[in-house]
Design an enzyme around this catalytic site. Structure first.
Site, short mmCIF file in Angstrom:
data_model
loop_
_atom_site.label_atom_id
_atom_site.label_comp_id
_atom_site.label_asym_id
_atom_site.label_seq_id
_atom_site.Cartn_x
_atom_site.Cartn_y
_atom_site.Cartn_z
N GLY A 134 0.78 -1.24 0.00
CA GLY A 134 0.00 0.00 0.00
C GLY A 134 0.81 1.29 0.00
O GLY A 134 0.29 2.34 0.37
N ASN B 264 1.75 3.03 -2.58
CA ASN B 264 1.10 3.95 -3.52
C ASN B 264 -0.18 4.53 -2.91
O ASN B 264 -0.48 5.70 -3.11
CB ASN B 264 0.80 3.25 -4.85
CG ASN B 264 2.02 3.21 -5.77
OD1 ASN B 264 2.45 4.25 -6.28
ND2 ASN B 264 2.61 2.03 -5.93
N MET C 264 -3.64 -7.16 -7.25
CA MET C 264 -3.14 -8.31 -7.99
C MET C 264 -4.24 -9.22 -8.52
O MET C 264 -4.05 -10.44 -8.61
CB MET C 264 -2.15 -9.10 -7.12
CG MET C 264 -0.94 -8.28 -6.74
SD MET C 264 -0.22 -7.42 -8.17
CE MET C 264 1.48 -7.34 -7.69
N LYS C 265 -5.39 -8.65 -8.82
CA LYS C 265 -6.49 -9.43 -9.43
C LYS C 265 -6.91 -8.72 -10.69
O LYS C 265 -6.77 -7.50 -10.81
CB LYS C 265 -7.69 -9.47 -8.48
CG LYS C 265 -7.52 -10.47 -7.38
CD LYS C 265 -8.03 -11.84 -7.81
CE LYS C 265 -7.54 -12.89 -6.84
NZ LYS C 265 -6.87 -14.02 -7.42
N ILE C 266 -7.44 -9.51 -11.63
CA ILE C 266 -7.95 -8.91 -12.86
C ILE C 266 -9.31 -8.27 -12.55
O ILE C 266 -10.12 -8.87 -11.84
CB ILE C 266 -8.14 -10.01 -13.94
CG1 ILE C 266 -6.84 -10.79 -14.10
CG2 ILE C 266 -8.70 -9.43 -15.22
CD1 ILE C 266 -6.01 -10.47 -15.28
N ASN D 189 -4.40 2.20 -13.74
CA ASN D 189 -3.54 1.25 -13.03
C ASN D 189 -2.09 1.70 -13.13
O ASN D 189 -1.71 2.36 -14.11
CB ASN D 189 -3.68 -0.14 -13.67
CG ASN D 189 -2.78 -1.18 -13.02
OD1 ASN D 189 -2.66 -1.23 -11.79
ND2 ASN D 189 -2.13 -2.01 -13.83
N HIS E 43 1.74 0.10 -13.29
CA HIS E 43 2.40 -1.19 -13.53
C HIS E 43 3.92 -0.98 -13.54
O HIS E 43 4.41 -0.03 -14.16
CB HIS E 43 1.93 -1.76 -14.87
CG HIS E 43 2.51 -3.10 -15.16
ND1 HIS E 43 2.06 -4.25 -14.53
CD2 HIS E 43 3.52 -3.48 -15.97
CE1 HIS E 43 2.79 -5.28 -14.96
NE2 HIS E 43 3.67 -4.85 -15.83
C1 GAR Z 1 3.87 -1.58 -7.23
O1 GAR Z 1 5.19 -1.72 -7.68
C2 GAR Z 1 2.90 -1.68 -8.39
O2 GAR Z 1 3.38 -1.09 -9.58
C3 GAR Z 1 2.80 -3.16 -8.55
O3 GAR Z 1 2.75 -3.65 -7.24
C4 GAR Z 1 3.46 -2.77 -6.37
C5 GAR Z 1 2.55 -2.37 -5.24
O4 GAR Z 1 3.24 -1.64 -4.27
N1 GAR Z 1 1.64 -3.51 -9.30
C6 GAR Z 1 1.58 -4.58 -10.09
O5 GAR Z 1 2.50 -5.35 -10.24
C7 GAR Z 1 0.26 -4.75 -10.81
N2 GAR Z 1 0.35 -5.74 -11.81
P1 GAR Z 1 2.47 -0.88 -3.12
O6 GAR Z 1 1.47 -1.89 -2.54
O7 GAR Z 1 3.52 -0.52 -2.13
O8 GAR Z 1 1.78 0.31 -3.70
#
Ligand code: GAR
Length: 186
Positions: free
Chosen positions: A14, A16, A88-90, A105, A107
């Site tokens: 979390g 972000n 992490m879900k579609i 999103n 990525h």
């Molecule tokens: C981030 O690096 C995000 O870009 C990635 O998961 C991490 C979450 O970090 N997202 C994916 O890989 C989506 N396919 P956070 O929970 O600290 O924000």
């Protein structure tokens, strides 16, 4: 400014989410975080919702009423914009239809390269010179919607997936707010 009521979807740390909550306190930032949806009971990120008094719910993708619960809560909280942040879900096509061009999103790769999981490991194994992060609209195909913004960084010779992930995450925290400003033409 009338802020858009926004829901953030998370699955894990979390960081972000924490960053967007903090940015959204700025009067000139166009979103208000009104709901957090999390599909993982153990996700640390939920603490940021708790701490900042943002309503949050858990959903279980294995349950039959999973989508209904999401849509019900989005409506209940009058959500008009959605940010996926490490979710992490579609997202199902039904939710996408209900929020057409309103879901974005982040990525951790330079899309269209390295869609899906383990992006950092794959970028290093592929001897890429650069990696980075991308904010994009969500459509029904994985990590394939229109790109809003991208940040490129150099992969160092001694980078591991972990060291690269760390540097890219720091860039994500700058890129995501910028992309949101761009979405709202600010
Ligand atoms: C981030 O690096 C995000 O870009 C990635 O998961 C991490 C979450 O970090 N997202 C994916 O890989 C989506 N396919 P956070 O929970 O600290 O924000």
């Amino acid at each position: 400014m009338v802020k858009k009521k926004t829901c953030i979807f998370i699955s894990g740390k979390g960081s972000n989410l924490r960053n967007l909550i903090s940015r959204s306190r700025d009067n000139n930032f166009p979103i208000k975080i009104s709901l957090v949806i999390c599909n993982n009971m153990e996700a640390y990120g939920v603490n940021y919702a708790k701490k900042n008094k943002v309503p949050y719910i858990f959903v279980d993708a294995k349950k039959k009423n999973y989508e209904n619960k999401i849509l019900f809560n989005l409506k209940k909280h009058k959500i008009s914009f959605i940010c996926l942040a490490g979710y992490m879900k579609i997202i199902s096509s039904r939710i996408i239809r209900n929020y057409k061009n309103k879901i974005i999103n982040i990525h951790p790769s330079l899309l269209p390269k390295f869609k899906g999981l383990n992006t950092h490991l794959r970028a290093i194994k592929n001897n890429e010179k650069y990696s980075g992060c991308t904010v994009h609209y969500v459509n029904s195909k994985l990590d394939s919607g229109k790109i809003i913004l991208q940040k490129k960084i150099k992969i160092k010779k001694n980078d591991t997936p972990l060291s690269l992930a760390k540097r890219i995450l720091a860039e994500e925290h700058k890129l995501y707010p910028k992309a949101i400003l761009k979405v709202f033409n600010l």
